[in-house]
Design a protein around this motif. Structure first.
Motif, PDB file in Angstrom:
ATOM      1  N   PRO A  21       0.809  -1.223   0.000  1.00 58.42           N
ATOM      2  CA  PRO A  21       0.000   0.000   0.000  1.00 58.42           C
ATOM      3  C   PRO A  21       0.848   1.283   0.000  1.00 58.42           C
ATOM      4  O   PRO A  21       0.375   2.348  -0.387  1.00 58.42           O
ATOM      5  N   LEU A  22       2.106   1.181   0.429  1.00 55.80           N
ATOM      6  CA  LEU A  22       2.989   2.359   0.422  1.00 55.80           C
ATOM      7  C   LEU A  22       3.717   2.490  -0.916  1.00 55.80           C
ATOM      8  O   LEU A  22       4.580   3.343  -1.079  1.00 55.80           O
ATOM      9  N   GLY A  23       3.399   1.611  -1.858  1.00 53.63           N
ATOM     10  CA  GLY A  23       3.979   1.706  -3.207  1.00 53.63           C
ATOM     11  C   GLY A  23       5.234   0.894  -3.406  1.00 53.63           C
ATOM     12  O   GLY A  23       5.938   1.068  -4.406  1.00 53.63           O
ATOM     13  N   PHE A  24       5.541  -0.010  -2.474  1.00 52.08           N
ATOM     14  CA  PHE A  24       6.775  -0.808  -2.603  1.00 52.08           C
ATOM     15  C   PHE A  24       6.546  -2.058  -3.437  1.00 52.08           C
ATOM     16  O   PHE A  24       5.518  -2.730  -3.311  1.00 52.08           O
ATOM     17  N   ASP A  25       7.541  -2.366  -4.244  1.00 53.97           N
ATOM     18  CA  ASP A  25       7.594  -3.619  -4.970  1.00 53.97           C
ATOM     19  C   ASP A  25       8.557  -4.521  -4.183  1.00 53.97           C
ATOM     20  O   ASP A  25       9.590  -4.032  -3.708  1.00 53.97           O
ATOM     21  N   LEU A  26       8.238  -5.818  -4.031  1.00 53.83           N
ATOM     22  CA  LEU A  26       9.082  -6.684  -3.203  1.00 53.83           C
ATOM     23  C   LEU A  26       9.769  -7.764  -4.027  1.00 53.83           C
ATOM     24  O   LEU A  26       9.178  -8.310  -4.959  1.00 53.83           O
ATOM     25  N   GLN A  27      10.998  -8.046  -3.639  1.00 56.48           N
ATOM     26  CA  GLN A  27      11.781  -9.096  -4.300  1.00 56.48           C
ATOM     27  C   GLN A  27      12.457  -9.901  -3.187  1.00 56.48           C
ATOM     28  O   GLN A  27      12.814  -9.340  -2.151  1.00 56.48           O
ATOM     29  N   ILE A  28      12.604 -11.215  -3.402  1.00 58.57           N
ATOM     30  CA  ILE A  28      13.220 -12.054  -2.356  1.00 58.57           C
ATOM     31  C   ILE A  28      14.577 -12.551  -2.843  1.00 58.57           C
ATOM     32  O   ILE A  28      14.683 -13.033  -3.971  1.00 58.57           O
ATOM     33  N   ILE A  29      15.571 -12.470  -1.992  1.00 54.26           N
ATOM     34  CA  ILE A  29      16.855 -13.106  -2.307  1.00 54.26           C
ATOM     35  C   ILE A  29      17.272 -13.991  -1.123  1.00 54.26           C
ATOM     36  O   ILE A  29      16.851 -13.768   0.002  1.00 54.26           O
ATOM     37  N   HIS A  43      17.212 -18.259   5.859  1.00 54.30           N
ATOM     38  CA  HIS A  43      17.069 -16.812   6.113  1.00 54.30           C
ATOM     39  C   HIS A  43      17.186 -16.070   4.777  1.00 54.30           C
ATOM     40  O   HIS A  43      18.278 -15.923   4.254  1.00 54.30           O
ATOM     41  N   ASP A  44      16.028 -15.661   4.254  1.00 48.85           N
ATOM     42  CA  ASP A  44      16.022 -14.878   3.016  1.00 48.85           C
ATOM     43  C   ASP A  44      15.935 -13.398   3.352  1.00 48.85           C
ATOM     44  O   ASP A  44      15.746 -13.019   4.506  1.00 48.85           O
ATOM     45  N   ILE A  45      16.059 -12.598   2.291  1.00 44.55           N
ATOM     46  CA  ILE A  45      15.895 -11.156   2.484  1.00 44.55           C
ATOM     47  C   ILE A  45      14.804 -10.659   1.547  1.00 44.55           C
ATOM     48  O   ILE A  45      14.768 -11.012   0.358  1.00 44.55           O
ATOM     49  N   VAL A  46      13.913  -9.849   2.119  1.00 48.64           N
ATOM     50  CA  VAL A  46      12.914  -9.164   1.294  1.00 48.64           C
ATOM     51  C   VAL A  46      13.503  -7.797   0.956  1.00 48.64           C
ATOM     52  O   VAL A  46      13.845  -7.031   1.857  1.00 48.64           O
ATOM     53  N   ILE A  47      13.632  -7.542  -0.343  1.00 48.46           N
ATOM     54  CA  ILE A  47      14.101  -6.215  -0.752  1.00 48.46           C
ATOM     55  C   ILE A  47      12.881  -5.433  -1.220  1.00 48.46           C
ATOM     56  O   ILE A  47      12.116  -5.898  -2.069  1.00 48.46           O
ATOM     57  N   GLY A  48      12.684  -4.279  -0.630  1.00 54.75           N
ATOM     58  CA  GLY A  48      11.539  -3.447  -1.002  1.00 54.75           C
ATOM     59  C   GLY A  48      12.010  -2.158  -1.632  1.00 54.75           C
ATOM     60  O   GLY A  48      12.919  -1.501  -1.114  1.00 54.75           O
ATOM     61  N   GLN A  49      11.426  -1.849  -2.782  1.00 55.56           N
ATOM     62  CA  GLN A  49      11.742  -0.567  -3.425  1.00 55.56           C
ATOM     63  C   GLN A  49      10.467   0.009  -3.996  1.00 55.56           C
ATOM     64  O   GLN A  49       9.640  -0.719  -4.567  1.00 55.56           O
ATOM     65  N   LYS A  50      10.328   1.334  -3.885  1.00 53.30           N
ATOM     66  CA  LYS A  50       9.112   1.950  -4.409  1.00 53.30           C
ATOM     67  C   LYS A  50       9.132   1.917  -5.921  1.00 53.30           C
ATOM     68  O   LYS A  50      10.164   2.199  -6.553  1.00 53.30           O
ATOM     69  N   ILE A  51       7.995   1.549  -6.508  1.00 52.18           N
ATOM     70  CA  ILE A  51       7.909   1.552  -7.962  1.00 52.18           C
ATOM     71  C   ILE A  51       7.374   2.913  -8.415  1.00 52.18           C
ATOM     72  O   ILE A  51       6.599   3.545  -7.699  1.00 52.18           O
ATOM     73  N   ASP A  52       7.861   3.369  -9.582  1.00 54.01           N
ATOM     74  CA  ASP A  52       7.391   4.673 -10.095  1.00 54.01           C
ATOM     75  C   ASP A  52       5.912   4.603 -10.417  1.00 54.01           C
ATOM     76  O   ASP A  52       5.422   3.569 -10.880  1.00 54.01           O
ATOM     77  N   ASP A  53       5.210   5.719 -10.158  1.00 53.58           N
ATOM     78  CA  ASP A  53       3.765   5.751 -10.474  1.00 53.58           C
ATOM     79  C   ASP A  53       3.551   5.733 -11.996  1.00 53.58           C
ATOM     80  O   ASP A  53       4.345   6.175 -12.748  1.00 53.58           O
TER      81      ASP A  53
END
Ligand SMILES: C[S@@+](CC[C@H](N)C(=O)[O-])C[C@H]1O[C@@H](n2cnc3c(N)ncnc32)[C@H](O)[C@@H]1O
Length: 218
Positions: A194-202, A208-218
């Motif tokens: 809802p805050l506009g983040f796109d999530l990727q898992i590595i 123990h994985d990592i969720v990487i969150g970055q805002k996607i452009d509107d």
């Protein structure tokens, strides 16, 4: 006689591990924090995970000039490793609740010659974070968020101090590691999408994985 002493040490070590892994759920936070502060420097300082942090930097598609915050940094292995990369021209900050581990991190920064590019501070992640809005390009918080009450509030606090185009790296546990404390991918999606983040898992460590969150452009 030796086997009795060995047995007692084994039991004490197992209890300490249980207290830290279950993070205060059974014996209270004060004991957990005392253990972290008393033994954390030895525990986390005994080996570096430099290869993993370099792999994380690549997954974050990092340029090398970012301002980075590592929340719950222990002895600062992550910021110290990134600050020592030859192409690094940014600034890496580590925060931890433990004063003892922060002293160790400052000493290690001086030893590695990166004290001009790093800073460490004692702070409690349950309190408002001591930074202005939009202060960081990257915020990592590994092995901490899931152990604290109201992780959603702490996550929102991280988003507040993250640049609008910044990146988050957060823990996602699998298998037996998820039994002690874990936030699910579904939880991260509910909080961050809802805050506009796109999530990727590595993958980071075993279970123990990592969720990487970055805002996607509107
Ligand atoms: C499981 S360790 C993770 C260390 C490191 N991030 C890693 O992934 O290797 C959790 C760290 O969070 C710190 N910590 C625990 N509670 C905290 C709090 N309320 N505020 C800040 N740091 C905290 C502990 O002192 C410890 O260094």
């Amino acid at each position: 006689m030796n086997w009795i002493i060995g047995g007692i040490f084994g039991v004490v070590r197992s209890i300490m591990l249980f207290v830290v892994v279950t993070d205060g759920r059974y014996f209270g936070k004060r004991l957990t924090y005392w253990l972290y502060n008393r033994f954390g420097a030895a525990m986390f300082g005994s080996r570096s995970e430099a290869a993993r942090w370099r792999q994380l930097a690549e997954a974050l598609a990092w340029r090398g000039d970012e301002t980075i915050l590592d929340l719950g940094t222990a002895v600062g292995d992550l910021p110290l490793t990134l600050a020592a990369l030859p192409d690094f021209s940014g600034f890496a900050v580590g925060l931890d609740w433990s004063p003892q581990m922060m002293t160790t991190a400052w000493q290690e920064a001086a030893r590695r010659g990166v004290n001009g590019r790093t800073a460490f501070g004692v702070a409690d992640a349950r309190e408002p974070l001591p930074f202005h809005n939009d202060s960081f390009d990257i915020i990592t918080c590994l092995g901490l968020l899931e152990t604290l009450p109201h992780p959603n509030q702490i996550l929102h606090e991280m988003v507040r101090i993250l640049q609008p185009d910044g990146k988050l790296a957060l823990s996602l546990y699998r298998g037996w590691s998820a039994l002690g404390a874990s936030l699910s991918l579904n939880w991260y999606q509910k909080q961050l999408q809802p805050l506009g983040f796109d999530l990727q898992i590595i993958e980071l460590r075993r279970n123990h994985d990592i969720v990487i969150g970055q805002k996607i452009d509107d």
